[in-house]
Scaffold this motif. Structure first.
Motif, PDB file in Angstrom:
ATOM      1  N   TYR A 153      39.496  41.790  39.933  1.00  0.00           N
ATOM      2  CA  TYR A 153      39.684  40.369  40.225  1.00  0.00           C
ATOM      3  C   TYR A 153      38.717  39.849  41.288  1.00  0.00           C
ATOM      4  CZ  TYR A 153      44.081  40.733  37.637  1.00  0.00           C
ATOM      5  OH  TYR A 153      45.028  40.923  36.659  1.00  0.00           O
ATOM      6  N   GLN A 154      37.879  40.753  41.834  1.00  0.00           N
ATOM      7  CA  GLN A 154      36.935  40.385  42.895  1.00  0.00           C
ATOM      8  C   GLN A 154      37.662  39.753  44.081  1.00  0.00           C
ATOM      9  OE1 GLN A 154      33.261  41.013  42.830  1.00  0.00           O
ATOM     10  NE2 GLN A 154      34.364  42.456  41.516  1.00  0.00           N
ATOM     11  N   TYR A 155      38.740  40.422  44.501  1.00  0.00           N
ATOM     12  CA  TYR A 155      39.523  39.946  45.628  1.00  0.00           C
ATOM     13  C   TYR A 155      38.960  40.472  46.938  1.00  0.00           C
ATOM     14  CZ  TYR A 155      43.321  38.255  42.623  1.00  0.00           C
ATOM     15  OH  TYR A 155      44.075  37.568  41.712  1.00  0.00           O
ATOM     16  N   ASP A 156      39.153  39.700  48.001  1.00  0.00           N
ATOM     17  CA  ASP A 156      38.800  40.184  49.328  1.00  0.00           C
ATOM     18  C   ASP A 156      40.057  40.711  50.018  1.00  0.00           C
ATOM     19  OD1 ASP A 156      40.229  37.937  50.088  1.00  0.00           O
ATOM     20  OD2 ASP A 156      38.451  36.758  50.587  1.00  0.00           O
ATOM     21  N   VAL A 157      39.919  41.084  51.280  1.00  0.00           N
ATOM     22  CA  VAL A 157      41.033  41.689  52.015  1.00  0.00           C
ATOM     23  C   VAL A 157      42.226  40.746  52.102  1.00  0.00           C
ATOM     24  CG1 VAL A 157      41.763  42.493  54.297  1.00  0.00           C
ATOM     25  CG2 VAL A 157      39.586  43.267  53.350  1.00  0.00           C
ATOM     26  N   SER A 158      41.973  39.473  52.400  1.00  0.00           N
ATOM     27  CA  SER A 158      43.074  38.518  52.550  1.00  0.00           C
ATOM     28  C   SER A 158      43.845  38.341  51.241  1.00  0.00           C
ATOM     29  CB  SER A 158      42.543  37.163  53.037  1.00  0.00           C
ATOM     30  OG  SER A 158      41.624  36.623  52.104  1.00  0.00           O
ATOM     31  N   ASP A 159      43.126  38.350  50.115  1.00  0.00           N
ATOM     32  CA  ASP A 159      43.787  38.251  48.809  1.00  0.00           C
ATOM     33  C   ASP A 159      44.715  39.442  48.582  1.00  0.00           C
ATOM     34  OD1 ASP A 159      42.653  35.843  47.819  1.00  0.00           O
ATOM     35  OD2 ASP A 159      40.795  36.896  47.395  1.00  0.00           O
ATOM     36  N   MET A 160      44.209  40.645  48.859  1.00  0.00           N
ATOM     37  CA  MET A 160      44.992  41.850  48.605  1.00  0.00           C
ATOM     38  C   MET A 160      46.195  41.948  49.541  1.00  0.00           C
ATOM     39  SD  MET A 160      43.725  43.119  45.966  1.00  0.00           S
ATOM     40  CE  MET A 160      44.908  44.470  45.964  1.00  0.00           C
ATOM     41  N   VAL A 161      46.051  41.458  50.763  1.00  0.00           N
ATOM     42  CA  VAL A 161      47.193  41.441  51.691  1.00  0.00           C
ATOM     43  C   VAL A 161      48.287  40.532  51.141  1.00  0.00           C
ATOM     44  CG1 VAL A 161      47.966  40.688  53.972  1.00  0.00           C
ATOM     45  CG2 VAL A 161      45.868  42.029  53.752  1.00  0.00           C
ATOM     46  N   ALA A 162      47.890  39.358  50.642  1.00  0.00           N
ATOM     47  CA  ALA A 162      48.863  38.418  50.077  1.00  0.00           C
ATOM     48  C   ALA A 162      49.558  39.011  48.857  1.00  0.00           C
ATOM     49  CB  ALA A 162      48.160  37.108  49.710  1.00  0.00           C
ATOM     50  N   ILE A 163      48.793  39.714  48.018  1.00  0.00           N
ATOM     51  CA  ILE A 163      49.358  40.339  46.819  1.00  0.00           C
ATOM     52  C   ILE A 163      50.334  41.450  47.201  1.00  0.00           C
ATOM     53  CG2 ILE A 163      48.760  41.797  44.829  1.00  0.00           C
ATOM     54  CD1 ILE A 163      46.103  40.148  44.743  1.00  0.00           C
TER      55      ILE A 163
END
Length: 323
Positions: A153-163
């Motif tokens: 999904y080309q997520y960054d750290v903040s995206d993965m924390v939210a997930i």
């Protein structure tokens, strides 16, 4: 083998990328280790492979494919698991453990897709709330799962924390399926926000981007649309101006001519008059047409018109058609 080296390398590299082949090299000597392919379930559940397959065959075909492997599972609700464990029947008389110091025959397990994507896992763990940090985060398997999702999904750290936070609600241990689900939902939510943002464009951009065909189909009389489209096409071909300028003239003329577009000569007289008056951009054309409408309205009434109704209505209709 009657195979050119470049073709051989292409095939070999594809097998490597699918984690079906490992290659070791020492100078001009190569060692090849074949890996057993994943089962259908393992392949489809693998974040990278599953997403790759969907991109190749489409979501509809993927759903059809997965339905072929659907399995009905009996419900165990109300039953008690009475399965005997190994140590319930056997005991060890000696503490000597089996020690085999050479490889044994058997299938080489395929661990799924292997990627070199660099995701800052340490920063991901650091940014997690303390209440969500547990031993699961220390395992290599879980780290690999997080990295795969971030890669797809080309997520960054903040995206993965939210997930992770979303998946951790009411759960102490997070499974891969839950992470995948939340990752997909997060992606859809972000895309919806982006779509809404993209639709929030200026009037100038909207007029500049819309096709003359849409304007004619919407506002010209049905029996006049063919001729009108031919006239608009000729104007675009014969005059090196921004398409938005011609679009503004089309809307203005179609309104005041009750849906009937005059001849090409008439339209070009209007266009050249506007150009001589200093109209060089779509924004200039919108401003000039606004002034013309205001002047016409003043002749009919003393009431001042800040923005003509025709422009406001046309803008709204075009925006709806482009949605």
């Amino acid at each position: 083998m009657n195979l050119k080296q470049i073709d051989f390398l292409k095939i070999r590299n594809k097998l490597e990328a699918l984690n079906l082949l490992q290659v070791f090299q020492k100078e001009d000597e190569f060692l090849y280790f074949m890996k057993a392919p994943l089962t259908a379930k393992q392949f489809l559940m693998d974040t990278v492979f599953g997403s790759y397959l969907q991109s190749e065959i489409g979501e509809k075909n993927l759903n059809l494919l997965t339905s072929m492997f659907k399995m009905d599972v009996l419900s165990t609700e109300g039953f008690e698991n009475v399965t005997k464990s190994f140590d319930a029947l056997y005991e060890f008389k000696s503490l000597s453990l089996l020690n085999v110091n050479y490889p044994l025959q058997g299938r080489t397990q395929n661990g799924g897709s292997h990627i070199n994507y660099k995701f800052n896992y340490e920063a991901f763990v650091e940014h997690l709330p303390e209440r969500l940090k547990n031993s699961q985060l220390l395992t290599e398997k879980f780290k690999e799962q997080i990295t795969k999702i971030a890669f797809v999904y080309q997520y960054d750290v903040s995206d993965m924390v939210a997930i992770y936070e979303a998946a951790a609600k009411s759960r102490q241990v997070i499974n891969f399926s839950q992470l995948n689900l939340k990752a997909k939902q997060h992606y859809e939510q972000k895309n919806q926000l982006l779509t809404i943002k993209q639709k929030d464009i200026t009037q100038t951009n909207l007029i500049d981007q819309v096709s003359p065909q849409i304007i004619i189909q919407k506002y010209a009389k049905t029996d006049q649309q063919g001729i009108a489209l031919s006239t608009a096409t000729a104007m675009l071909e014969r005059n090196s101006v921004e398409p938005g300028i011609i679009n503004v003239i089309l809307m203005l003329v179609l309104k005041h001519k009750d849906g009937i577009l005059p001849t090409l000569n008439y339209m070009e007289v209007v266009l050249h008059d506007w150009l001589n008056k200093g109209v060089q951009t779509t924004e200039d054309a919108l401003n000039y047409s606004t002034n013309l409408e205001s002047q016409w309205e003043k002749k009919k009434s003393v009431q001042k018109v800040s923005e003509p109704d025709w422009l406001d209505d046309y803008i709204k209709d075009l925006a709806n058609m482009e949605a």
